[in-house]
Design a protein around this motif. Structure first.
Motif, PDB file in Angstrom:
ATOM      1  N   LEU A  46       0.806  -1.235   0.000  1.00 33.31           N
ATOM      2  CA  LEU A  46       0.000   0.000   0.000  1.00 33.31           C
ATOM      3  C   LEU A  46       0.834   1.278   0.000  1.00 33.31           C
ATOM      4  CD1 LEU A  46      -2.551  -1.159   2.760  1.00 33.31           C
ATOM      5  CD2 LEU A  46      -2.697  -1.578   0.302  1.00 33.31           C
ATOM      6  N   THR A  47       2.090   1.166  -0.392  1.00 27.40           N
ATOM      7  CA  THR A  47       2.969   2.345  -0.375  1.00 27.40           C
ATOM      8  C   THR A  47       3.630   2.538  -1.745  1.00 27.40           C
ATOM      9  OG1 THR A  47       3.466   1.700   1.885  1.00 27.40           O
ATOM     10  CG2 THR A  47       4.790   3.478   0.961  1.00 27.40           C
ATOM     11  N   TYR A  48       3.398   3.700  -2.330  1.00 31.24           N
ATOM     12  CA  TYR A  48       3.872   3.945  -3.696  1.00 31.24           C
ATOM     13  C   TYR A  48       4.494   5.336  -3.800  1.00 31.24           C
ATOM     14  CZ  TYR A  48      -0.027   0.723  -3.803  1.00 31.24           C
ATOM     15  OH  TYR A  48      -0.896  -0.280  -3.498  1.00 31.24           O
ATOM     16  N   GLU A  49       5.418   5.450  -4.736  1.00 33.52           N
ATOM     17  CA  GLU A  49       5.928   6.782  -5.081  1.00 33.52           C
ATOM     18  C   GLU A  49       5.787   6.919  -6.594  1.00 33.52           C
ATOM     19  OE1 GLU A  49      10.015   7.465  -3.919  1.00 33.52           O
ATOM     20  OE2 GLU A  49      10.185   9.037  -5.447  1.00 33.52           O
ATOM     21  N   ILE A  50       4.999   7.878  -7.019  1.00 26.36           N
ATOM     22  CA  ILE A  50       4.798   8.046  -8.460  1.00 26.36           C
ATOM     23  C   ILE A  50       6.025   8.701  -9.074  1.00 26.36           C
ATOM     24  CG2 ILE A  50       3.414   9.175 -10.253  1.00 26.36           C
ATOM     25  CD1 ILE A  50       1.005   8.929  -8.503  1.00 26.36           C
ATOM     26  N   LEU A  51       6.537   8.092 -10.147  1.00 29.19           N
ATOM     27  CA  LEU A  51       7.703   8.667 -10.824  1.00 29.19           C
ATOM     28  C   LEU A  51       7.275   9.452 -12.056  1.00 29.19           C
ATOM     29  CD1 LEU A  51       9.989   5.527 -10.606  1.00 29.19           C
ATOM     30  CD2 LEU A  51      10.060   7.559  -9.162  1.00 29.19           C
ATOM     31  N   GLY A  52       6.221   9.024 -12.685  1.00 30.86           N
ATOM     32  CA  GLY A  52       5.749   9.743 -13.860  1.00 30.86           C
ATOM     33  C   GLY A  52       4.452   9.156 -14.364  1.00 30.86           C
ATOM     34  N   GLU A  53       3.703   9.980 -15.074  1.00 31.22           N
ATOM     35  CA  GLU A  53       2.467   9.483 -15.680  1.00 31.22           C
ATOM     36  C   GLU A  53       2.199  10.215 -16.977  1.00 31.22           C
ATOM     37  OE1 GLU A  53      -0.870   9.976 -12.953  1.00 31.22           O
ATOM     38  OE2 GLU A  53       0.417  11.247 -11.750  1.00 31.22           O
ATOM     39  N   THR A  54       1.113   9.861 -17.622  1.00 28.71           N
ATOM     40  CA  THR A  54       0.867  10.504 -18.901  1.00 28.71           C
ATOM     41  C   THR A  54       0.361  11.930 -18.691  1.00 28.71           C
ATOM     42  OG1 THR A  54      -0.257  10.385 -21.021  1.00 28.71           O
ATOM     43  CG2 THR A  54      -1.466   9.533 -19.132  1.00 28.71           C
ATOM     44  N   GLN A  55       0.770  12.785 -19.603  1.00 33.43           N
ATOM     45  CA  GLN A  55       0.349  14.188 -19.556  1.00 33.43           C
ATOM     46  C   GLN A  55      -0.977  14.386 -20.271  1.00 33.43           C
ATOM     47  OE1 GLN A  55       2.596  16.543 -17.905  1.00 33.43           O
ATOM     48  NE2 GLN A  55       2.963  14.427 -17.280  1.00 33.43           N
ATOM     49  N   ASP A  56      -1.380  13.405 -21.046  1.00 36.28           N
ATOM     50  CA  ASP A  56      -2.639  13.551 -21.793  1.00 36.28           C
ATOM     51  C   ASP A  56      -3.351  12.199 -21.888  1.00 36.28           C
ATOM     52  OD1 ASP A  56      -0.981  12.462 -24.022  1.00 36.28           O
ATOM     53  OD2 ASP A  56      -0.176  14.498 -24.087  1.00 36.28           O
ATOM     54  N   ASP A  57      -3.321  11.557 -23.042  1.00 36.49           N
ATOM     55  CA  ASP A  57      -4.030  10.277 -23.190  1.00 36.49           C
ATOM     56  C   ASP A  57      -3.269   9.142 -22.504  1.00 36.49           C
ATOM     57  OD1 ASP A  57      -5.752  11.690 -24.759  1.00 36.49           O
ATOM     58  OD2 ASP A  57      -5.054  10.852 -26.657  1.00 36.49           O
ATOM     59  N   ALA A  58      -3.998   8.108 -22.134  1.00 34.65           N
ATOM     60  CA  ALA A  58      -3.353   6.891 -21.627  1.00 34.65           C
ATOM     61  C   ALA A  58      -3.005   5.995 -22.822  1.00 34.65           C
ATOM     62  CB  ALA A  58      -4.294   6.161 -20.688  1.00 34.65           C
ATOM     63  N   ALA A  59      -2.115   5.022 -22.585  1.00 38.77           N
ATOM     64  CA  ALA A  59      -1.687   4.134 -23.669  1.00 38.77           C
ATOM     65  C   ALA A  59      -2.881   3.386 -24.282  1.00 38.77           C
ATOM     66  CB  ALA A  59      -0.650   3.140 -23.143  1.00 38.77           C
ATOM     67  N   GLY A  60      -3.750   2.856 -23.435  1.00 30.94           N
ATOM     68  CA  GLY A  60      -4.912   2.114 -23.942  1.00 30.94           C
ATOM     69  C   GLY A  60      -5.870   3.021 -24.700  1.00 30.94           C
ATOM     70  N   GLU A  61      -6.027   4.212 -24.174  1.00 31.96           N
ATOM     71  CA  GLU A  61      -6.894   5.205 -24.809  1.00 31.96           C
ATOM     72  C   GLU A  61      -6.358   5.558 -26.206  1.00 31.96           C
ATOM     73  OE1 GLU A  61      -6.801   8.631 -22.324  1.00 31.96           O
ATOM     74  OE2 GLU A  61      -8.425   9.666 -23.376  1.00 31.96           O
ATOM     75  N   ALA A  62      -5.034   5.687 -26.315  1.00 33.33           N
ATOM     76  CA  ALA A  62      -4.423   5.991 -27.611  1.00 33.33           C
ATOM     77  C   ALA A  62      -4.709   4.864 -28.601  1.00 33.33           C
ATOM     78  CB  ALA A  62      -2.917   6.195 -27.446  1.00 33.33           C
ATOM     79  N   LEU A  63      -4.561   3.618 -28.139  1.00 27.85           N
ATOM     80  CA  LEU A  63      -4.845   2.476 -29.022  1.00 27.85           C
ATOM     81  C   LEU A  63      -6.321   2.473 -29.420  1.00 27.85           C
ATOM     82  CD1 LEU A  63      -2.806  -0.279 -27.131  1.00 27.85           C
ATOM     83  CD2 LEU A  63      -2.241   0.690 -29.375  1.00 27.85           C
ATOM     84  N   ASP A  64      -7.201   2.793 -28.463  1.00 25.43           N
ATOM     85  CA  ASP A  64      -8.638   2.827 -28.757  1.00 25.43           C
ATOM     86  C   ASP A  64      -8.961   3.907 -29.797  1.00 25.43           C
ATOM     87  OD1 ASP A  64      -9.096   0.797 -26.953  1.00 25.43           O
ATOM     88  OD2 ASP A  64      -9.673   2.126 -25.315  1.00 25.43           O
ATOM     89  N   LYS A  65      -8.309   5.065 -29.647  1.00 29.71           N
ATOM     90  CA  LYS A  65      -8.592   6.153 -30.591  1.00 29.71           C
ATOM     91  C   LYS A  65      -8.046   5.838 -31.983  1.00 29.71           C
ATOM     92  CE  LYS A  65      -9.163   9.810 -27.203  1.00 29.71           C
ATOM     93  NZ  LYS A  65      -8.514  10.871 -26.416  1.00 29.71           N
ATOM     94  N   ALA A  66      -6.877   5.234 -32.040  1.00 34.04           N
ATOM     95  CA  ALA A  66      -6.312   4.862 -33.347  1.00 34.04           C
ATOM     96  C   ALA A  66      -7.226   3.844 -34.029  1.00 34.04           C
ATOM     97  CB  ALA A  66      -4.910   4.289 -33.169  1.00 34.04           C
ATOM     98  N   ALA A  67      -7.716   2.887 -33.235  1.00 34.16           N
ATOM     99  CA  ALA A  67      -8.594   1.853 -33.802  1.00 34.16           C
ATOM    100  C   ALA A  67      -9.880   2.493 -34.326  1.00 34.16           C
ATOM    101  CB  ALA A  67      -8.926   0.805 -32.741  1.00 34.16           C
ATOM    102  N   LYS A  68     -10.361   3.479 -33.608  1.00 33.80           N
ATOM    103  CA  LYS A  68     -11.581   4.168 -34.041  1.00 33.80           C
ATOM    104  C   LYS A  68     -11.333   4.874 -35.376  1.00 33.80           C
ATOM    105  CE  LYS A  68     -15.112   7.249 -32.188  1.00 33.80           C
ATOM    106  NZ  LYS A  68     -15.467   8.170 -31.098  1.00 33.80           N
ATOM    107  N   MET A  69     -10.176   5.519 -35.478  1.00 36.39           N
ATOM    108  CA  MET A  69      -9.843   6.208 -36.736  1.00 36.39           C
ATOM    109  C   MET A  69      -9.737   5.230 -37.900  1.00 36.39           C
ATOM    110  SD  MET A  69      -6.955   9.022 -35.811  1.00 36.39           S
ATOM    111  CE  MET A  69      -6.630   9.292 -34.091  1.00 36.39           C
ATOM    112  N   LEU A  70      -9.338   4.008 -37.574  1.00 34.76           N
ATOM    113  CA  LEU A  70      -9.215   2.996 -38.635  1.00 34.76           C
ATOM    114  C   LEU A  70     -10.533   2.255 -38.870  1.00 34.76           C
ATOM    115  CD1 LEU A  70      -5.722   1.491 -37.663  1.00 34.76           C
ATOM    116  CD2 LEU A  70      -6.221   2.902 -39.662  1.00 34.76           C
TER     117      LEU A  70
END
Ligand code: KG4
Ligand code: ZN
Length: 359
Positions: free
Chosen positions: A158-182
């Motif tokens: 239950l103990t975490y230190e965040i080092l970094g995260e996405t500034q905008d879309d998530a990886a899965g979201e990006a794949l979902d959006k690309a698939a939608k465009m296709l």
């Protein structure tokens, strides 16, 4: 202690019964069919589907074990529920049900962070207690889901230190959006994986890898998405590409597969670059990876190769159902919270936190 856990953070109505790290039963009602035509999760429909199904899913989870363990709701020790992050109106359905059950059967509630669930999914065991792996802190934790892309140090329970995260879309979201465009429907990850594997996951178009040169551990996928969008516009692809694919026209299929594979390569490359940077910066070479995107076999291979290069190891969710959203992982987090007496003290104050952070 037996825990009944509920997760309604997105588009799965999920209920599980667990004890320690062991899953006694796991029930899920997926709304994917409801959302496919929208190309993503449609919140009002998600809420309604959760409301319509929640009692049924609770019943299924209990019924599955009932015959073996003579389990009834009275015998449950605690109720666990996902508090966030997620869709507010979807989370509310699970929380309301948890409160109702807790009051009716006089049980304590444990509120769980869905992101912790994705990390602990790597340590969930089946009812026989397999796989047996023990915790060996610290780990680097990578979460790759539809809503999040996070690298953190998993220091202790239950103990975490965040080092970094996405500034905008998530990886899965990006794949979902690309698939939608296709024109490939929702969710995009699995169909992109399938197409990419047809062309050996090669990178044909070399789309940009945003932030790959910077020495920080932030991700960004929206620039990639935009350049993909303009690239497709230039190509003037027929809107029917998905249909063409089904009808097996080789040239179209190749074209589509090459685009899907190149997009996937750019997303995964970003993940790999930042994960490697983090391994070097922290000196931690043990990795745990959770979230829907880690269902992807090619990403697993890339991460295995990466940790091998650094003499480390990587742990994935041991069963496929644990990659996507599920309540078993919530029950396992709840077990560790119960050990530390982290119960909700006032049910009236328990509310959803749609933007809940990992730490
Ligand atoms: O963890 P998850 O079920 O839900 C969230 O908490 O967001 O993740 C869903 C995401 C979706 O973006 C979906 O496209 C992606 O996981 N996904 C995959 C695969 N299966 C699901 N991405 C890549 N390859 C897959 N096989
Ligand atoms: Zn999730």
């Amino acid at each position: 202690m037996i825990i009944l856990s509920i997760d309604t953070s997105a588009d799965e109505t999920a209920v599980a019964v667990t004890t320690g790290r062991k899953v006694i039963s796991n029930a899920i009602f997926s709304q994917i069919a409801t959302h496919t035509k929208w190309g993503g999760i449609y919140p009002a429909l998600a809420k309604r589907a959760h409301e319509e199904r929640i009692d049924w899913v609770v019943g299924e989870a209990i019924k599955k074990v009932g015959t073996i363990h003579e389990l009834s709701l009275q015998k449950i020790g605690y109720i666990a529920v996902t508090q966030g992050p997620g869709l507010a109106i979807a989370l509310e359905v699970g929380i309301k049900k948890a409160k109702e059950l807790a009051q009716k059967y006089s049980k304590k509630i444990i509120a769980v962070n869905h992101l912790e669930g994705h990390i602990y999914s790597c340590f969930v065991q089946n009812s026989a207690g397999n796989p047996k792996r023990e915790f060996e802190f610290p780990y680097l934790a990578l979460i790759v889901s539809g809503g999040h892309t996070i690298l953190a140090i998993f220091k202790d329970h239950l103990t975490y230190e965040i080092l970094g995260e996405t500034q905008d879309d998530a990886a899965g979201e990006a794949l979902d959006k690309a698939a939608k465009m296709l024109g490939l429907g929702y969710p995009g990850g699995p169909v992109i994986e399938r197409l990419a594997s047809q062309v050996e996951n090669k990178d044909f178009h070399k789309f940009p890898r945003p932030m790959s040169k910077s020495k920080n551990v932030e991700f960004s996928f929206s620039g990639l998405k935009t350049s993909f969008f303009y690239y497709l516009n230039k190509l003037n692809l027929p809107q029917t590409s998905a249909v063409e694919e089904r009808s097996g026209k080789t040239a179209e299929v190749n074209n589509l597969a090459q685009l899907a594979s190149s997009f996937q390569a750019a997303v995964f490359d970003s993940l790999l670059i930042k994960t490697e940077l983090t391994i070097k910066q922290t000196g931690i070479n043990k990795l745990v990876v959770g979230g829907g995107v880690i269902a992807n076999m090619y990403l697993r291979k890339l991460l295995r190769d990466l940790v091998k290069k650094h003499n480390g190891e990587v742990i994935f969710p041991p069963f496929k159902y644990l990659t996507g959203d599920n309540a078993a992982m919530i029950g396992v987090v709840a077990h560790y919270k119960a050990k530390k007496n982290l119960f909700v003290s006032d049910l009236n104050k328990l509310d959803r936190i749609p933007r809940l952070e990992l730490a």
